[in-house]
Design a protein around this motif. Structure first.
Motif, mmCIF file in Angstrom:
data_model
loop_
_atom_site.group_PDB
_atom_site.id
_atom_site.type_symbol
_atom_site.label_atom_id
_atom_site.label_comp_id
_atom_site.label_asym_id
_atom_site.label_seq_id
_atom_site.Cartn_x
_atom_site.Cartn_y
_atom_site.Cartn_z
ATOM 1 N N HIS A 42 164.042 -9.017 45.547
ATOM 2 C CA HIS A 42 165.388 -9.356 45.070
ATOM 3 C C HIS A 42 165.471 -10.805 44.591
ATOM 4 C CE1 HIS A 42 167.222 -5.539 46.304
ATOM 5 N NE2 HIS A 42 166.364 -5.570 47.305
ATOM 6 N N GLY A 43 164.319 -11.385 44.286
ATOM 7 C CA GLY A 43 164.285 -12.712 43.688
ATOM 8 C C GLY A 43 164.436 -13.858 44.652
ATOM 9 N N ILE A 44 164.356 -13.599 45.949
ATOM 10 C CA ILE A 44 164.453 -14.654 46.960
ATOM 11 C C ILE A 44 163.040 -14.934 47.466
ATOM 12 C CG2 ILE A 44 165.399 -15.298 49.206
ATOM 13 C CD1 ILE A 44 167.750 -13.380 48.541
ATOM 14 N N ASN A 45 162.543 -16.123 47.148
ATOM 15 C CA ASN A 45 161.145 -16.463 47.452
ATOM 16 C C ASN A 45 160.996 -17.774 48.219
ATOM 17 O OD1 ASN A 45 159.690 -14.269 46.004
ATOM 18 N ND2 ASN A 45 160.758 -15.127 44.225
ATOM 19 N N ASP A 46 162.108 -18.354 48.648
ATOM 20 C CA ASP A 46 162.091 -19.618 49.387
ATOM 21 C C ASP A 46 162.516 -19.323 50.820
ATOM 22 O OD1 ASP A 46 162.093 -22.250 50.194
ATOM 23 O OD2 ASP A 46 163.277 -22.977 48.494
ATOM 24 N N PHE A 47 161.586 -19.454 51.761
ATOM 25 C CA PHE A 47 161.826 -19.019 53.133
ATOM 26 C C PHE A 47 161.729 -20.168 54.128
ATOM 27 C CE2 PHE A 47 159.951 -15.458 50.779
ATOM 28 C CZ PHE A 47 160.937 -14.496 50.952
ATOM 29 N N ILE A 48 162.588 -20.117 55.122
ATOM 30 C CA ILE A 48 162.527 -21.032 56.259
ATOM 31 C C ILE A 48 162.344 -20.170 57.499
ATOM 32 C CG2 ILE A 48 163.751 -22.769 57.609
ATOM 33 C CD1 ILE A 48 165.357 -23.360 55.018
ATOM 34 N N ILE A 49 161.233 -20.338 58.179
ATOM 35 C CA ILE A 49 160.910 -19.490 59.320
ATOM 36 C C ILE A 49 161.025 -20.308 60.599
ATOM 37 C CG2 ILE A 49 159.162 -18.027 60.374
ATOM 38 C CD1 ILE A 49 158.091 -17.459 57.585
ATOM 39 N N CYS A 50 161.861 -19.827 61.510
ATOM 40 C CA CYS A 50 162.133 -20.525 62.772
ATOM 41 C C CYS A 50 161.105 -20.092 63.812
ATOM 42 C CB CYS A 50 163.538 -20.194 63.255
ATOM 43 S SG CYS A 50 164.855 -20.590 62.081
ATOM 44 N N LEU A 51 160.229 -20.998 64.182
ATOM 45 C CA LEU A 51 159.140 -20.685 65.100
ATOM 46 C C LEU A 51 159.484 -21.055 66.538
ATOM 47 C CD1 LEU A 51 156.120 -22.053 63.021
ATOM 48 C CD2 LEU A 51 157.109 -19.746 62.985
ATOM 49 N N GLY A 52 158.787 -20.398 67.464
ATOM 50 C CA GLY A 52 158.922 -20.704 68.877
ATOM 51 C C GLY A 52 157.663 -20.249 69.584
ATOM 52 N N TYR A 53 157.771 -19.137 70.292
ATOM 53 C CA TYR A 53 156.644 -18.578 71.041
ATOM 54 C C TYR A 53 155.440 -18.320 70.132
ATOM 55 C CZ TYR A 53 154.039 -15.012 73.688
ATOM 56 O OH TYR A 53 153.057 -14.286 74.324
ATOM 57 N N LYS A 54 154.312 -18.944 70.462
ATOM 58 C CA LYS A 54 153.058 -18.798 69.706
ATOM 59 C C LYS A 54 153.250 -19.041 68.208
ATOM 60 C CE LYS A 54 150.795 -15.673 73.023
ATOM 61 N NZ LYS A 54 149.837 -16.671 73.528
ATOM 62 N N GLY A 55 154.092 -19.995 67.874
ATOM 63 C CA GLY A 55 154.375 -20.285 66.471
ATOM 64 C C GLY A 55 153.173 -20.739 65.678
ATOM 65 N N TYR A 56 152.172 -21.296 66.367
ATOM 66 C CA TYR A 56 150.971 -21.757 65.669
ATOM 67 C C TYR A 56 150.264 -20.604 64.962
ATOM 68 C CZ TYR A 56 148.375 -19.778 69.604
ATOM 69 O OH TYR A 56 147.868 -18.912 70.539
ATOM 70 N N MET A 57 150.448 -19.384 65.446
ATOM 71 C CA MET A 57 149.792 -18.238 64.811
ATOM 72 C C MET A 57 150.424 -17.928 63.458
ATOM 73 S SD MET A 57 149.013 -15.656 68.010
ATOM 74 C CE MET A 57 147.883 -14.679 67.011
ATOM 75 N N VAL A 58 151.722 -18.164 63.329
ATOM 76 C CA VAL A 58 152.385 -17.995 62.039
ATOM 77 C C VAL A 58 151.902 -19.074 61.072
ATOM 78 C CG1 VAL A 58 154.597 -17.795 60.852
ATOM 79 C CG2 VAL A 58 154.392 -17.038 63.232
ATOM 80 N N LYS A 59 151.777 -20.304 61.571
ATOM 81 C CA LYS A 59 151.275 -21.396 60.733
ATOM 82 C C LYS A 59 149.858 -21.097 60.260
ATOM 83 C CE LYS A 59 154.029 -25.124 62.790
ATOM 84 N NZ LYS A 59 154.001 -26.405 63.531
ATOM 85 N N GLU A 60 149.027 -20.607 61.162
ATOM 86 C CA GLU A 60 147.642 -20.292 60.798
ATOM 87 C C GLU A 60 147.589 -19.218 59.724
ATOM 88 O OE1 GLU A 60 143.982 -18.172 60.580
ATOM 89 O OE2 GLU A 60 145.811 -17.316 61.425
ATOM 90 N N TYR A 61 148.461 -18.224 59.833
ATOM 91 C CA TYR A 61 148.461 -17.123 58.874
ATOM 92 C C TYR A 61 148.745 -17.632 57.462
ATOM 93 C CZ TYR A 61 149.785 -12.830 56.461
ATOM 94 O OH TYR A 61 149.873 -11.805 55.553
ATOM 95 N N PHE A 62 149.768 -18.461 57.313
ATOM 96 C CA PHE A 62 150.116 -18.943 55.986
ATOM 97 C C PHE A 62 149.153 -20.034 55.505
ATOM 98 C CE2 PHE A 62 154.183 -16.981 57.165
ATOM 99 C CZ PHE A 62 154.370 -16.201 56.024
ATOM 100 N N ALA A 63 148.619 -20.822 56.433
ATOM 101 C CA ALA A 63 147.644 -21.849 56.041
ATOM 102 C C ALA A 63 146.389 -21.208 55.470
ATOM 103 C CB ALA A 63 147.290 -22.730 57.240
ATOM 104 N N ASN A 64 146.054 -20.018 55.950
ATOM 105 C CA ASN A 64 144.847 -19.321 55.504
ATOM 106 C C ASN A 64 145.205 -18.006 54.813
ATOM 107 O OD1 ASN A 64 142.692 -21.103 56.716
ATOM 108 N ND2 ASN A 64 143.856 -20.580 58.558
ATOM 109 N N TYR A 65 146.289 -18.027 54.030
ATOM 110 C CA TYR A 65 146.795 -16.793 53.445
ATOM 111 C C TYR A 65 145.739 -16.086 52.587
ATOM 112 C CZ TYR A 65 150.005 -13.479 51.312
ATOM 113 O OH TYR A 65 150.616 -12.318 50.912
ATOM 114 N N PHE A 66 144.991 -16.860 51.789
ATOM 115 C CA PHE A 66 143.972 -16.245 50.941
ATOM 116 C C PHE A 66 142.876 -15.588 51.779
ATOM 117 C CE2 PHE A 66 145.202 -19.272 47.354
ATOM 118 C CZ PHE A 66 145.926 -18.298 46.706
ATOM 119 N N LEU A 67 142.549 -16.195 52.915
ATOM 120 C CA LEU A 67 141.543 -15.593 53.781
ATOM 121 C C LEU A 67 142.011 -14.237 54.300
ATOM 122 C CD1 LEU A 67 140.223 -18.555 55.978
ATOM 123 C CD2 LEU A 67 138.983 -17.292 54.226
#
Length: 256
Positions: free
Chosen positions: A44-69
């Motif tokens: 729907h044309g919305i491509n700018d996201f703000i994700i609120c992290l907490g529990y094990k948030g580093y895993m979300v960061k790792e996923y996007f940091a290595n998205y191509f992998l």
């Protein structure tokens, strides 16, 4: 336009999975449920996201940091200390990951990202619910209302089969009938910056004081969604979503 996604809860009702990962990172069809949510908005044309992290948030960061992998074929040339990425699958996404605290409640998490929203209308949802909701239509509906918030309202199906009994004889059986007719919070919101005035602290639960006060003040509208909607609260829910995806009948897959 931006979309805020809550991804910091403990997910205790699906502890079989969340002992090792945050709930939004549980896979459906080999991709985190969070990825599916972003794809819904992106359609729907919305491509700018703000994700609120907490529990094990580093895993979300790792996923996007290595998205191509995670999404492409790669060759590691160890002798030359080089990595080649093949068939890159890029998305038009801009993802801001914000640590909103392990113990912060849903309203508090939203309040913590206020400064990232530039005082504009924004979308807001949870990191564990999927639907074939028409975000474009919901936004158009929101613009016709004078209030600060529009909530997607849904009618969940009954969880168990229903029967009619007459003289100890079952006269009707229906597997998974409609629920009791009540509309509930479907988790997809369109919000104006004024909603932040309703959030007091990290301890504020969005679904209690803020929504109740917005309703009392006539600031909360309902966008009625009669299509597919499914939260992923339990392992049973996860298996249901996985079965739909593997069968090619996933209603929330609104992208090509």
């Amino acid at each position: 336009m931006k979309a805020v996604i809550l991804a910091g809860g403990l997910g205790t009702r699906i502890s079989e999975e969340t002992t090792v990962r945050p709930k939004p990172m549980i896979d459906i069809g080999g991709k985190p449920v969070l990825w599916h949510i972003l794809k819904i908005y992106s359609q729907h044309g919305i491509n700018d996201f703000i994700i609120c992290l907490g529990y094990k948030g580093y895993m979300v960061k790792e996923y996007f940091a290595n998205y191509f992998l995670h999404t492409s074929d790669v060759t590691f040339d160890l002798a030359n200390n080089r990595m080649d990425v093949h068939q890159q699958h890029a998305e038009p996404w801009r993802v801001t990951l914000v640590d909103t605290g392990d113990q912060t409640q849903t309203g508090g998490r939203l309040k913590r990202v206020e400064n990232y929203l530039d005082g504009e209308t924004f979308c807001f949802t949870y990191g564990d619910g999927l639907a074939d909701i028409d975000i474009t239509a919901q936004l158009a509906f929101h613009k016709t209302r004078a209030g600060l918030a529009t909530m997607c309202a849904v009618q969940p199906p009954g969880r168990f089969g229903a029967i009619d009994i007459q003289d100890n004889r079952i006269t009707r059986f229906e597997e998974k009938p409609s629920g009791d007719g009540s509309w509930i919070n479907g988790g997809f919101f369109i919000l104006e910056p004024g909603v932040f005035d309703y959030i007091k602290s990290d301890a504020t639960i969005w679904e209690r004081d803020p929504l109740e006060a917005l309703a009392r003040d006539g600031q909360l509208s309902a966008y009625m969604h009669a299509g597919f909607w499914q939260p992923m609260d339990t392992l049973r829910d996860k298996l249901k979503l996985e079965e739909l995806w593997q069968s090619g009948r996933a209603p929330w897959k609104v992208w090509p």
